[in-house]
Every structure is written in C-alpha cells, then in structure tokens.
Design a protein around this motif. Structure first.
Motif, PDB file in Angstrom:
ATOM      1  N   PRO A 138     -35.840 -57.040   2.026  1.00  9.60           N
ATOM      2  CA  PRO A 138     -35.980 -57.539   0.655  1.00  9.60           C
ATOM      3  C   PRO A 138     -35.808 -56.423  -0.373  1.00  9.60           C
ATOM      4  O   PRO A 138     -36.149 -55.266  -0.107  1.00  9.60           O
ATOM      5  N   ALA A 139     -35.279 -56.786  -1.531  1.00 15.07           N
ATOM      6  CA  ALA A 139     -35.088 -55.834  -2.638  1.00 15.07           C
ATOM      7  C   ALA A 139     -34.275 -54.623  -2.205  1.00 15.07           C
ATOM      8  O   ALA A 139     -34.529 -53.497  -2.634  1.00 15.07           O
ATOM      9  N   THR A 140     -33.290 -54.850  -1.343  1.00  9.05           N
ATOM     10  CA  THR A 140     -32.433 -53.772  -0.860  1.00  9.05           C
ATOM     11  C   THR A 140     -30.981 -54.215  -0.954  1.00  9.05           C
ATOM     12  O   THR A 140     -30.633 -55.320  -0.534  1.00  9.05           O
ATOM     13  N   LEU A 141     -30.146 -53.333  -1.520  1.00 12.26           N
ATOM     14  CA  LEU A 141     -28.729 -53.627  -1.687  1.00 12.26           C
ATOM     15  C   LEU A 141     -27.900 -52.641  -0.885  1.00 12.26           C
ATOM     16  O   LEU A 141     -28.308 -51.486  -0.677  1.00 12.26           O
ATOM     17  N   VAL A 142     -26.730 -53.087  -0.469  1.00 14.52           N
ATOM     18  CA  VAL A 142     -25.826 -52.245   0.315  1.00 14.52           C
ATOM     19  C   VAL A 142     -24.511 -52.122  -0.440  1.00 14.52           C
ATOM     20  O   VAL A 142     -23.950 -53.120  -0.907  1.00 14.52           O
ATOM     21  N   ILE A 143     -24.026 -50.891  -0.569  1.00 11.20           N
ATOM     22  CA  ILE A 143     -22.727 -50.627  -1.190  1.00 11.20           C
ATOM     23  C   ILE A 143     -21.786 -50.070  -0.134  1.00 11.20           C
ATOM     24  O   ILE A 143     -22.222 -49.478   0.860  1.00 11.20           O
ATOM     25  N   LYS A 144     -20.493 -50.244  -0.332  1.00 15.39           N
ATOM     26  CA  LYS A 144     -19.502 -49.740   0.600  1.00 15.39           C
ATOM     27  C   LYS A 144     -19.146 -48.308   0.233  1.00 15.39           C
ATOM     28  O   LYS A 144     -18.503 -48.043  -0.788  1.00 15.39           O
ATOM     29  N   HIS A 145     -19.601 -47.376   1.065  1.00 14.02           N
ATOM     30  CA  HIS A 145     -19.289 -45.968   0.855  1.00 14.02           C
ATOM     31  C   HIS A 145     -19.509 -45.237   2.166  1.00 14.02           C
ATOM     32  O   HIS A 145     -20.518 -45.460   2.832  1.00 14.02           O
ATOM     33  N   PRO A 146     -18.594 -44.375   2.580  1.00 17.36           N
ATOM     34  CA  PRO A 146     -18.718 -43.736   3.892  1.00 17.36           C
ATOM     35  C   PRO A 146     -19.846 -42.716   3.988  1.00 17.36           C
ATOM     36  O   PRO A 146     -20.372 -42.482   5.078  1.00 17.36           O
TER      37      PRO A 146
END
Length: 330
Positions: A138-146
């Motif tokens: 919860p309350a966690t986001l994921v971005i695309k980055h190596p």
C-alpha cells in the motif's frame, strides 16, 4: 539589559561557530542519533533567538530594564509619536537589524516551504502519469528505471514510497522490506519537516558555514534513525545488503538520471527527486551508515544522554531568560 545583550551576543557566536563544528566532528551522534537531533534543533533555535535578541535588547536598552518594559516604551514611541530622544542612531540601527533578521528568517522559512511544496506537487503529478501501484504494497509506487532507486514523497495522507523496477529486480523480498520500512520511517517520523527547517536555515544564512554543517548532519541523522527503525523488522545483514545495493547503484547523480528518464517518457522536465523529497544520502553518508551497522559502537550511557538532553534544554531556556528577565543577573 546592557549585560544581557552582550551575553546573548556571546551565546550567538558560540552557537554559530564552535559549537556546531564540534558537534559535527564528534563521534557520539552515531551512537545516539535521536539525542543528537534534539541537540542540533536546540542549537539552531537558540542560536537564532540569541542573534536576534542580542541586537534587540541592546537597541532597546535605553528604554527600560527588561525587554517587556522596553518594548512597551518602544511601541508607545511608534504609536503615540512619543519622544525618541533616548534612542541614538546606533540603537535604532540595532532594533532595525533585529526586526529585519527576524523577518528574513520567517520569510525564508515560508518561501522554502512553498518551493518544496510546489516541487512535490509537480513530482506527484508526474508519478501519476509514469508510475504504477506496487502489488501487495500500500502507498507504494513503481517507476520504470534500471537503477535501484527508492525514496519517499511526503504529502500527509497522500504520502507514498517510490521504487524503481530495477530495485525490485536486485533485492530479495526481505531486503525490499528493509528498504520499505526505512522509507516508511522517514514519513512516520516526519523527517521532511526537519529537512525543511534546516534547508530554510541554510538558505537564510548561506554565509554561515555552520548552516551547511547542520543541514548535512541532520540529513545523516535521519538516515540513521530510519535504519534503526528498519532493524526492528529485519536482521542486520539484510539491511546492510539493501543499503549497499541501493548505495552502489544510486550515486548522487542518480536523481538527475531519474529525472532525465521520466522527462524522456513524458517530454516534461522534472525537478530532481533529491530536491522534492528533501535530499537523499550521498556516497559518504552511505559509507557512514554501513560502518555504523557493521562495527556498532556501544550506545551512550543514560548519564551521557541526560547530559546532552540537559544541554539542549538549557540552550532553549537561557536565551528567553536573558530576554525577558535580565535583571535577575543583577
């Protein structure tokens, strides 16, 4: 009030130069980060109050025996157009300097808050477009980055922890939990408020070297406090591996690289994650955190902590005492 102004000036000089330098070079803050944090805050508050108070008390000295009486007399002069013959040019200058410095500090504090708030809002808007919710977190986001990137974005009920998919690929579940607990500790303990206050202090007094030392020390201490919170949920080797992986994969230039990557995806420039979140640990800070975990020192004794906290309390009591009741000094 004559002697009170000089005592306040002496205290301001001590708190502006030798005291912060000595504290920044001491080894014991790593053994008691919370106590050291309290002491840094008291130095900042007492130093600012002493600096302003010294000029104000000295300027008002001809109007009364203490600050309350002298301030009332000064207000009478301003409001009732009374006689100011007792005030010399140097006294008027000191009063004006105190008022201007107080206004400058308050204005810089507010300006820093507005700037950081705008950066965070802009960053949050970008994350809405370029991130996805983490599964099971919860309350966690994921971005695309190596690169392995993790940081928290304060915002009250909208606070989130942001991770890169590169981080998730490198860490085990236990190590990932350590990172999430560390970032959650920053949010729950309101570390962004401390970073805001000390960033404003540095912005208001950039010519004061100790403002830089204080900001750097506070940034390191909040990382230690977050590490201590993470150790309550994971074992030490797991946390050490997580810190080493994130630190090795995310040198100081990484937030800028992250911005470039996000900008490439959206076509809109993005303020660095470091500025938005209040700062991230650099390589030297990461090394210090690892040394602290790998070669732990014994905690401060209760007597030592009591002495440090008592010193912090005295620093907060002495300036108001000198301001309001200097006649107690005889």
């Amino acid at each position: 009030m004559f002697w009170a102004s000089y005592l306040l000036a002496a205290l301001a000089i001590i708190l502006a130069w030798p005291a912060p330098i000595a504290l920044s070079r001491a080894d014991w803050p790593a053994r008691a980060p919370f106590t050291a944090m309290v002491l840094w805050q008291s130095i900042a508050l007492a130093g600012g109050l002493s600096m302003i108070g010294a000029m104000l008390v000295w300027g008002l000295e001809p109007l009364g025996d203490n600050l309350v009486v002298a301030s009332a007399a000064f207000l009478d002069i301003l409001l009732d157009d009374g006689s100011a013959e007792s005030l010399g040019v140097i006294h008027v200058f000191a009063i004006s300097a105190a008022i201007l410095l107080f206004g400058h500090l308050i204005f810089t504090l507010a300006l820093t808050f507005v700037r950081i708030h705008r950066q965070r809002r802009r960053h949050r808007d970008m994350l809405t477009l370029l991130s996805s919710p983490a599964a099971g977190q919860p309350a966690t986001l994921v971005i695309k980055h190596p690169a392995p990137v993790a940081y928290c974005l304060p915002g009250g009920a909208r606070s989130v922890t942001v991770m890169s998919d590169g981080l998730m690929d490198l860490l085990s579940q236990a190590e990932l939990d350590a990172v999430l607990t560390h970032e959650s500790a920053h949010l729950h303990q309101r570390h962004h408020l401390l970073l805001w206050a000390f960033a404003a202090w540095r912005a208001a007094l950039p010519w004061l070297p100790t403002s830089r030392l204080a900001q750097q020390a506070v940034s390191e201490l909040i990382e230690m406090l977050a590490d201590d919170e993470a150790l309550r949920h994971v074992d030490e080797p797991t946390l050490v591996r997580a810190i080493a992986i994130v630190g090795a994969g995310a040198p100081p230039s990484t937030p800028d690289a992250l911005d470039d990557a996000l900008a490439d995806q959206s076509g809109i420039p993005l303020t660095t994650a470091r500025a938005v979140t209040g700062g991230t640990a650099d390589v030297s800070s990461t090394a210090q955190r690892l040394r602290r975990l790998l070669t732990p020192l014994p905690p401060l004794s209760r007597i030592q902590q009591a002495l440090a906290l008592s010193s912090a309390g005295l620093l907060l009591v002495i300036p108001p005492l000198l301001l309001v009741a200097p006649e107690l000094l005889g």
